[in-house]
Design a protein around this motif. Structure first.
Motif, PDB file in Angstrom:
ATOM      1  N   ASN A  97       0.832  -1.198   0.000  1.00  0.00           N
ATOM      2  CA  ASN A  97       0.000   0.000   0.000  1.00  0.00           C
ATOM      3  C   ASN A  97       0.867   1.249   0.000  1.00  0.00           C
ATOM      4  OD1 ASN A  97       0.327   1.062   2.840  1.00  0.00           O
ATOM      5  ND2 ASN A  97      -0.468  -0.977   3.323  1.00  0.00           N
ATOM      6  N   ARG A  98       0.256   2.334  -0.412  1.00  0.00           N
ATOM      7  CA  ARG A  98       0.982   3.590  -0.608  1.00  0.00           C
ATOM      8  C   ARG A  98       1.588   4.128   0.693  1.00  0.00           C
ATOM      9  NH1 ARG A  98      -1.458   7.343  -4.647  1.00  0.00           N
ATOM     10  NH2 ARG A  98       0.501   7.871  -5.535  1.00  0.00           N
ATOM     11  N   GLU A  99       0.843   4.022   1.790  1.00  0.00           N
ATOM     12  CA  GLU A  99       1.331   4.542   3.068  1.00  0.00           C
ATOM     13  C   GLU A  99       2.586   3.804   3.518  1.00  0.00           C
ATOM     14  OE1 GLU A  99      -1.889   3.568   2.587  1.00  0.00           O
ATOM     15  OE2 GLU A  99      -2.789   5.554   2.403  1.00  0.00           O
ATOM     16  N   LEU A 100       2.548   2.474   3.413  1.00  0.00           N
ATOM     17  CA  LEU A 100       3.722   1.676   3.780  1.00  0.00           C
ATOM     18  C   LEU A 100       4.890   2.028   2.867  1.00  0.00           C
ATOM     19  CD1 LEU A 100       5.113  -0.535   5.396  1.00  0.00           C
ATOM     20  CD2 LEU A 100       4.087  -2.220   3.838  1.00  0.00           C
ATOM     21  N   GLY A 101       4.634   2.136   1.582  1.00  0.00           N
ATOM     22  CA  GLY A 101       5.688   2.488   0.633  1.00  0.00           C
ATOM     23  C   GLY A 101       6.322   3.824   0.943  1.00  0.00           C
ATOM     24  N   ALA A 102       5.499   4.793   1.327  1.00  0.00           N
ATOM     25  CA  ALA A 102       6.038   6.120   1.657  1.00  0.00           C
ATOM     26  C   ALA A 102       6.989   6.042   2.838  1.00  0.00           C
ATOM     27  CB  ALA A 102       4.899   7.091   1.960  1.00  0.00           C
ATOM     28  N   ARG A 103       6.650   5.222   3.829  1.00  0.00           N
ATOM     29  CA  ARG A 103       7.536   5.075   4.994  1.00  0.00           C
ATOM     30  C   ARG A 103       8.790   4.279   4.647  1.00  0.00           C
ATOM     31  NH1 ARG A 103       2.657   4.203   7.636  1.00  0.00           N
ATOM     32  NH2 ARG A 103       3.038   1.976   7.819  1.00  0.00           N
TER      33      ARG A 103
END
Length: 88
Positions: free
Chosen positions: A61-67
């Protein structure tokens, strides 16, 4: 973790074909996406595939990828302990 950081810097340069970037010139704490290296969303997809193929870890997911892709150090931390950055 230093060995993993060095390995990741080399893999990122190779996978993204960053011809004018020496792996050792990437600061482990510098911003990866949208920073000095010019890494964009297409490059992030390449890095997601690299992590899945080389380390067997999913970034789904995008949130995990951003972190995870905030820096080389955060990516190494995720590979060492995937549960440290999962959403809870």
């Amino acid at each position: 973790m230093d060995k993993l950081i060095s390995e990741l810097r080399e893999k990122i340069v190779d996978a993204l074909n960053l011809q004018d970037v020496a792996p050792q010139s990437i600061d482990p704490d510098e911003q990866l996406v949208g920073g000095r290296l010019g890494i964009d969303s297409i490059d992030v997809l390449e890095m997601v595939m690299l992590v899945e193929k080389d380390y067997g870890l999913a970034i789904d997911n995008r949130e995990l990828g951003a972190r995870v892709f905030a820096s080389v150090r955060s990516l190494a931390g995720f590979i060492n302990d995937p549960s440290s950055t999962t959403m809870g």
